[in-house]
Enzyme design. Sequence first.
Site, PDB file in Angstrom:
ATOM      1  N   ARG A  55       0.854  -1.183   0.000  1.00 35.97           N
ATOM      2  CA  ARG A  55       0.000   0.000   0.000  1.00 35.97           C
ATOM      3  C   ARG A  55       0.889   1.231   0.000  1.00 35.97           C
ATOM      4  NH1 ARG A  55       2.153   1.885   3.786  1.00 35.97           N
ATOM      5  NH2 ARG A  55       0.718   3.612   3.590  1.00 35.97           N
ATOM      6  N   GLY A  56       0.242   2.400  -0.133  1.00 37.52           N
ATOM      7  CA  GLY A  56       1.020   3.624  -0.324  1.00 37.52           C
ATOM      8  C   GLY A  56       1.139   3.845  -1.828  1.00 37.52           C
ATOM      9  N   ALA A  57       0.823   5.062  -2.282  1.00 36.85           N
ATOM     10  CA  ALA A  57       0.671   5.299  -3.723  1.00 36.85           C
ATOM     11  C   ALA A  57       1.879   4.854  -4.559  1.00 36.85           C
ATOM     12  CB  ALA A  57       0.341   6.771  -3.954  1.00 36.85           C
ATOM     13  N   ARG A  97      -7.385  -0.676  -6.988  1.00 38.08           N
ATOM     14  CA  ARG A  97      -7.611   0.435  -6.044  1.00 38.08           C
ATOM     15  C   ARG A  97      -7.735   1.718  -6.864  1.00 38.08           C
ATOM     16  NH1 ARG A  97      -4.328   1.040  -0.654  1.00 38.08           N
ATOM     17  NH2 ARG A  97      -6.309   1.979  -0.019  1.00 38.08           N
ATOM     18  N   GLN A 198      -2.421   2.597   9.842  1.00 39.41           N
ATOM     19  CA  GLN A 198      -1.116   2.686   9.185  1.00 39.41           C
ATOM     20  C   GLN A 198      -0.131   3.540   9.993  1.00 39.41           C
ATOM     21  OE1 GLN A 198      -4.059   2.959   7.673  1.00 39.41           O
ATOM     22  NE2 GLN A 198      -3.990   2.349   5.523  1.00 39.41           N
ATOM     23  N   ASP A 239      -2.195  10.734  -2.549  1.00 35.42           N
ATOM     24  CA  ASP A 239      -2.495   9.621  -3.463  1.00 35.42           C
ATOM     25  C   ASP A 239      -2.838  10.103  -4.863  1.00 35.42           C
ATOM     26  OD1 ASP A 239      -3.112   8.523  -0.587  1.00 35.42           O
ATOM     27  OD2 ASP A 239      -2.731   6.822  -1.908  1.00 35.42           O
ATOM     28  N   ASN A 249      -5.710  12.208   0.032  1.00 32.67           N
ATOM     29  CA  ASN A 249      -4.814  11.414   0.886  1.00 32.67           C
ATOM     30  C   ASN A 249      -5.696  10.652   1.878  1.00 32.67           C
ATOM     31  OD1 ASN A 249      -2.075  10.659   1.606  1.00 32.67           O
ATOM     32  ND2 ASN A 249      -2.403  11.778   3.507  1.00 32.67           N
ATOM     33  N   LYS A 250      -5.058   9.846   2.688  1.00 32.43           N
ATOM     34  CA  LYS A 250      -5.769   8.997   3.652  1.00 32.43           C
ATOM     35  C   LYS A 250      -6.830   9.791   4.414  1.00 32.43           C
ATOM     36  CE  LYS A 250      -5.509   5.528   4.129  1.00 32.43           C
ATOM     37  NZ  LYS A 250      -6.424   4.614   3.431  1.00 32.43           N
TER      38      LYS A 250
HETATM   39  O1  MRU Z   1      -4.669   3.085   1.987  1.00 32.19           O
HETATM   40  P1  MRU Z   1      -3.197   3.341   1.927  1.00 32.19           P
HETATM   41  O2  MRU Z   1      -2.456   2.837   3.119  1.00 32.19           O
HETATM   42  O3  MRU Z   1      -2.612   2.846   0.615  1.00 32.19           O
HETATM   43  O4  MRU Z   1      -3.087   4.918   1.927  1.00 32.19           O
HETATM   44  C1  MRU Z   1      -1.805   5.499   1.834  1.00 32.19           C
HETATM   45  C2  MRU Z   1      -1.810   6.967   1.956  1.00 32.19           C
HETATM   46  O5  MRU Z   1      -2.836   7.609   2.031  1.00 32.19           O
HETATM   47  C3  MRU Z   1      -0.491   7.648   1.904  1.00 32.19           C
HETATM   48  O6  MRU Z   1      -0.500   8.805   2.691  1.00 32.19           O
HETATM   49  C4  MRU Z   1      -0.221   8.034   0.447  1.00 32.19           C
HETATM   50  O7  MRU Z   1      -0.271   6.913  -0.389  1.00 32.19           O
HETATM   51  C5  MRU Z   1       1.087   8.705   0.257  1.00 32.19           C
HETATM   52  S1  MRU Z   1       2.355   7.576   0.599  1.00 32.19           S
HETATM   53  C6  MRU Z   1       3.729   7.718  -0.029  1.00 32.19           C
END
Ligand code: MRU
Length: 350
Positions: A55-57, A97, A198, A239, A249-250
Amino acid sequence: MTANLQPLPPTIAWRGGPDGHLELLDQTQLPHRYHVLELGDLEGVIDAIRRLSVRGAPAIGVAAAYGMVLGVRRAAPMANALVETARLVGAKLTAARPTAVNLAWAVDRMVQAAIARPALPDLLREAQAIHAEDEASCLRMGEFGCDLIGAGDTVLTHCNTGRLATAGDGTALAVLFAAWRKGTRFSVLADETRPLLQGARLTALELAAAGIPVEVIADGAAAGLIARRQVSLAIVGADRIATNGDFANKVGTYAVALACAAHGVPFYVAAPASTFDPQLDDGRHIPIEERDATEITAFAGKPVVAAGIGARNPAFDVTPAGLVKAFVTDHGLLRPPFGPAIKQMLRSGR
Ligand code: MRU
């Protein structure tokens, strides 16, 4: 539980040549267990992306690039069918996703590579190039952003934006790692980041492993601490960023940005150019992933909501550009007005 501070295995690794396999550190098991998934087919990669094992963009983008190799390999097409297969495999990966644009960006790059050189070894080379470029871009964000952090600062962050979210040092956390390496001493408040934690499970682990003082707070505590001047600045990842600077973002990021604006606390966003979406003028049309309600109605496998009561579970929210003091990108710092700065950066390549 004592924190497991053994060095983490790589977030993403490809083992072998075109007939090799993908290894992903299973983030659903952190911080308790360091378990590496060995994936040899497309379905395994899609499942890992959906379940947030990866996970994470930026990390999702790199994993998807290798997923393209696995999907095209199994179809074992003749050169003239490889491009069509790559498109079909890419569509399946992109649907895994919807919010992080890095996924569609990496898939598109792999399809373009298949058009230019329709052979599996060349596709693997392209995936490895995407992987290496992400590592380099994390270092550049760290260098460009590290002077935003001052000695004695208390930095608030949300979700996880570190080595577990990228193929390198991270986005927002790369800025913190670079500042720490430079000798700046500061501490971090990590929002726990409900519902999947996270911040508590991943960010705190990464910062503690690097020796950076970190405390975890409930998401709802952030605004009060900001108001009481216990936060010097906030820095988060993204993201998907529209060309006017609105960004997803999250979920919970928008509330942090609003509290920072209300109390004059600087709010920064760190993201590589691959997280900017040239197709979107503003944040209204960013697709927001809705995840399963059980992530809200249960905690650690136990129901926390009475039977029969539903839940909403948007995984991301959109923060308007007006609340952002600067973007830290792999091309440098972008300051308002963001529209022209973002368009100029995108003209020089994503
Ligand atoms: O649902 P996730 O854990 O994939 O969400 C991740 C985030 O929102 C991060 O803040 C975002 O991807 C930037 S990470 C480098």
